[in-house]
Design a protein around this motif. Structure first.
Motif, short mmCIF file in Angstrom:
data_model
loop_
_atom_site.label_atom_id
_atom_site.label_comp_id
_atom_site.label_asym_id
_atom_site.label_seq_id
_atom_site.Cartn_x
_atom_site.Cartn_y
_atom_site.Cartn_z
N ILE A 379 29.60 47.47 -20.54
CA ILE A 379 30.45 46.72 -19.61
C ILE A 379 30.39 45.24 -19.96
CG2 ILE A 379 30.64 45.96 -17.21
CD1 ILE A 379 29.92 48.78 -16.34
N TYR A 380 29.21 44.76 -20.32
CA TYR A 380 29.08 43.36 -20.74
C TYR A 380 29.89 43.10 -22.01
CZ TYR A 380 26.86 39.21 -22.82
OH TYR A 380 26.64 37.99 -23.41
N TYR A 381 29.75 43.96 -23.01
CA TYR A 381 30.47 43.77 -24.27
C TYR A 381 31.99 43.84 -24.07
CZ TYR A 381 26.07 44.32 -26.85
OH TYR A 381 24.80 44.15 -27.35
N ARG A 382 32.41 44.66 -23.11
CA ARG A 382 33.85 44.77 -22.84
C ARG A 382 34.45 43.44 -22.40
NH1 ARG A 382 36.71 49.11 -20.69
NH2 ARG A 382 36.15 51.14 -21.53
N GLY A 383 33.64 42.59 -21.82
CA GLY A 383 34.13 41.29 -21.39
C GLY A 383 34.60 40.41 -22.53
N TYR A 384 34.28 40.81 -23.75
CA TYR A 384 34.65 40.01 -24.93
C TYR A 384 35.67 40.75 -25.82
CZ TYR A 384 30.75 37.15 -23.45
OH TYR A 384 29.92 36.34 -22.71
N TRP A 385 36.28 41.78 -25.27
CA TRP A 385 37.30 42.50 -26.03
C TRP A 385 38.42 41.57 -26.50
CZ3 TRP A 385 38.80 47.87 -23.52
CH2 TRP A 385 37.81 48.81 -23.86
N GLY A 386 38.73 40.58 -25.70
CA GLY A 386 39.85 39.69 -26.04
C GLY A 386 39.68 38.97 -27.36
N ARG A 387 38.47 38.95 -27.89
CA ARG A 387 38.22 38.29 -29.17
C ARG A 387 38.37 39.23 -30.36
NH1 ARG A 387 32.72 34.73 -27.90
NH2 ARG A 387 33.51 33.64 -26.05
N ILE A 388 38.44 40.52 -30.09
CA ILE A 388 38.61 41.48 -31.18
C ILE A 388 40.02 41.32 -31.75
CG2 ILE A 388 38.66 43.94 -31.77
CD1 ILE A 388 36.61 44.41 -29.56
N TYR A 389 40.14 41.49 -33.05
CA TYR A 389 41.34 41.12 -33.80
C TYR A 389 42.65 41.59 -33.21
CZ TYR A 389 41.46 45.90 -35.61
OH TYR A 389 41.54 47.27 -35.71
N LEU A 390 42.70 42.76 -32.59
CA LEU A 390 44.00 43.29 -32.17
C LEU A 390 44.46 42.74 -30.82
CD1 LEU A 390 43.64 45.69 -29.78
CD2 LEU A 390 42.60 46.86 -31.72
N PHE A 391 43.54 42.28 -29.98
CA PHE A 391 43.93 41.90 -28.63
C PHE A 391 44.75 40.62 -28.52
CE2 PHE A 391 40.67 45.02 -27.68
CZ PHE A 391 41.26 45.71 -26.63
N PRO A 392 44.45 39.55 -29.28
CA PRO A 392 45.29 38.35 -29.19
C PRO A 392 46.75 38.63 -29.53
CG PRO A 392 43.22 37.81 -30.26
CD PRO A 392 43.25 39.31 -30.12
N ASN A 393 46.99 39.40 -30.59
CA ASN A 393 48.37 39.73 -30.94
C ASN A 393 49.01 40.64 -29.91
OD1 ASN A 393 48.88 38.32 -33.35
ND2 ASN A 393 47.69 39.78 -34.53
N GLN A 394 48.23 41.59 -29.38
CA GLN A 394 48.78 42.47 -28.34
C GLN A 394 49.20 41.65 -27.12
OE1 GLN A 394 49.22 46.14 -28.42
NE2 GLN A 394 50.62 45.22 -26.95
N GLU A 395 48.38 40.66 -26.77
CA GLU A 395 48.70 39.80 -25.64
C GLU A 395 49.98 39.01 -25.88
OE1 GLU A 395 46.55 36.24 -23.01
OE2 GLU A 395 45.40 37.38 -24.49
#
Length: 480
Positions: A379-395
């Motif tokens: 759950i803690y690590y999930r808080g940093y999903w936004g930094r994984i390569y695919l999430f910025p582009n998905q956003e």
């Protein structure tokens, strides 16, 4: 039982709650390319593409069905992914109940599966279906083969072989699991020649089918690479160590792959990881002690050792198969993580069966606490999903869909869309394909995307929509 029904319902609710901020309203990169193939090809061309570098007909068939069902409603992608994940987890729950004879431990372990940070791709991408399906078929093969060993019913062996065929045609890296058939047959002292032949026949069929389509025997690497060109023993060993660290709770990769590098992880979470390793070690010691005290019951010792080696063999196969390419992505470790939970469930089940009440309770507390730590860490690590390569582009592409189709609906078709700036480096393919997704006819005829440096370059006409890049918010904003 009523408890089982409630447990599965809680799993589903938890899956939707913990992923409540994940959404897909626009496609990009691999997801967009997959849709473009669906939008431009016949069913036969989509499922059996000529000249492809990969051959995954089972996945492509499932993807075709999903895309046909979704239509233009991209917001259904994440809910569908979560339903699939919940069903897989529920299946694992019932198997872990069989292994551990504890619904409490099995339920907490199932929540750990859903909470896992390794699920980021399965949950958030259209291609998450690929990872989920391949995980399911690999787990199904493992479970049916294990049940065959226990019950000796041929139907379970046949189902395991079919599962192997399906997983190979879903994701080629799982071809490496074939030794597990022979491990079980040798342990069982099975003398049926056909049982030895079937897995080999399936593997040969898969290899020849892939060669006929791709022209190569080796699977393609990640990121457009070729395994035969990038593979090194040093890199292979380094990737194996990285995956083992991930399994133990360490965020072992760079930020763009894991979200938060280990050196920046909270000291409290680090303490949880080290505590988890201690608990895993303690459970292993209790298991080994129980084996030692059961030496006079030779059968018990042998089957327990063989069974734990069996589950470990699946982890070894999955880890080795995903370590041959240029990097380690967390999504590849998800299946191995589930097998680790099987090992924990089995170890407790054995200790419980051959121990006094006090030892059994200690083992249960150890195993449940270990799973709770897994949940907390992830759950803690999930808080940093936004930094994984695919999430910025998905956003960004969610934002592009929101300010265009989300606002104007089908009125968007036929308009010229001007975007001020191109720091996001939108490809020509994305510009040409992005809006076709929202058109039931799949062509978005007359809709064009242009990039300009200044608003003065844009003609002031009625059919024009003007957007600008908004890097500060990682989004697109409408100018007019």
């Amino acid at each position: 039982m009523a408890f089982d029904a409630v447990a599965v319902l809680v799993m589903a609710l938890f899956a939707f709650y913990i992923n409540r901020n994940v959404r897909v309203s626009g496609l990009y990169m691999d997801d967009l390319y997959l849709w473009s193939c669906y939008g431009e090809q016949s069913f036969k061309e989509f499922v059996f593409p000529a000249g492809s570098t990969r051959f995954r007909p089972v996945f492509w068939m499932a993807a075709y069905v999903e895309l046909a069902a979704i239509g233009t409603k991209l917001n259904l992608i994440v809910p569908i992914n979560l339903i699939i994940l919940t069903l897989i987890t529920a299946y694992c729950y019932f198997f872990m109940v069989r292994l551990s004879k504890s619904r409490c431990l099995s339920f907490v372990a199932s929540i750990a599966i859903i909470a896992s940070t390794f699920s980021y791709y399965d949950v958030s991408q259209l291609l998450g279906l690929l990872e989920s399906l391949s995980m399911f078929f690999a787990l199904l093969m493992c479970i049916k083969l294990f049940i065959y060993k226990e019950e000796k019913k041929e139907v379970n062996y046949i189902l395991a072989v079919i599962s192997y065929l399906l997983v190979c045609f879903t994701h080629e890296r799982y071809m490496v699991l074939i030794p597990m058939f022979y491990y079980v047959l040798i342990v069982m002292k099975d003398r049926k020649k056909l049982n030895y032949m079937l897995p080999a026949i399936v593997l040969i069929f898969v290899i020849l089918s892939r060669y006929a389509v791709t022209g190569t025997l080796l699977p393609a690497g990640t990121g457009g690479t070729k395994v035969e060109e990038t593979f090194t023993l040093m890199g292979f060993w380094s990737s194996i160590k990285c995956e083992i660290k991930y399994l133990l709770g360490f965020n072992a990769g760079p930020e763009y792959l894991c979200g938060l590098e280990w050196q920046y992880v909270s000291r409290y979470v680090k303490a949880m990881v080290y505590m988890g390793i201690c608990l895993l070690t303690a459970l292993a010691v209790m298991f080994l002690i129980r084996l030692y005290t059961c030496i006079r019951k030779k059968g018990a010792v042998v089957y327990a050792l063989f069974d734990e080696i069996y589950f470990a063999g699946f982890i070894i196969g999955c880890v080795a198969a995903s370590s041959v390419t240029i990097r380690v992505e967390m999504r590849w470790i998800y299946t191995s993580f589930v097998f680790l939970l099987f090992i924990i469930a089995y170890a407790y089940g054995f200790i419980r069966k051959y121990s006094c009440g006090r030892t059994s309770k200690a083992a249960l507390i150890c195993a449940v606490t270990l799973c709770v730590l897994f949940i907390s860490e992830n759950i803690y690590y999930r808080g940093y999903w936004g930094r994984i390569y695919l999430f910025p582009n998905q956003e960004r592409y969610n934002s592009l869909a929101d300010v265009t189709y989300g606002k104007y609906g089908e009125e968007i078709f036929g308009k010229d869309i001007y975007i001020i700036g191109n720091s996001y480096e939108m490809s020509e393919f994305t510009g040409e394909t992005f809006f076709k997704i929202f058109d039931p006819d799949r062509n978005a005829e007359g809709t064009h995307v242009y990039h300009v440096d200044d608003v003065t370059e844009i003609p002031m006409e009625d059919n024009v929509i003007i957007l600008r890049e908004d890097p500060e918010n990682n989004a697109f904003a409408e100018v007019r």
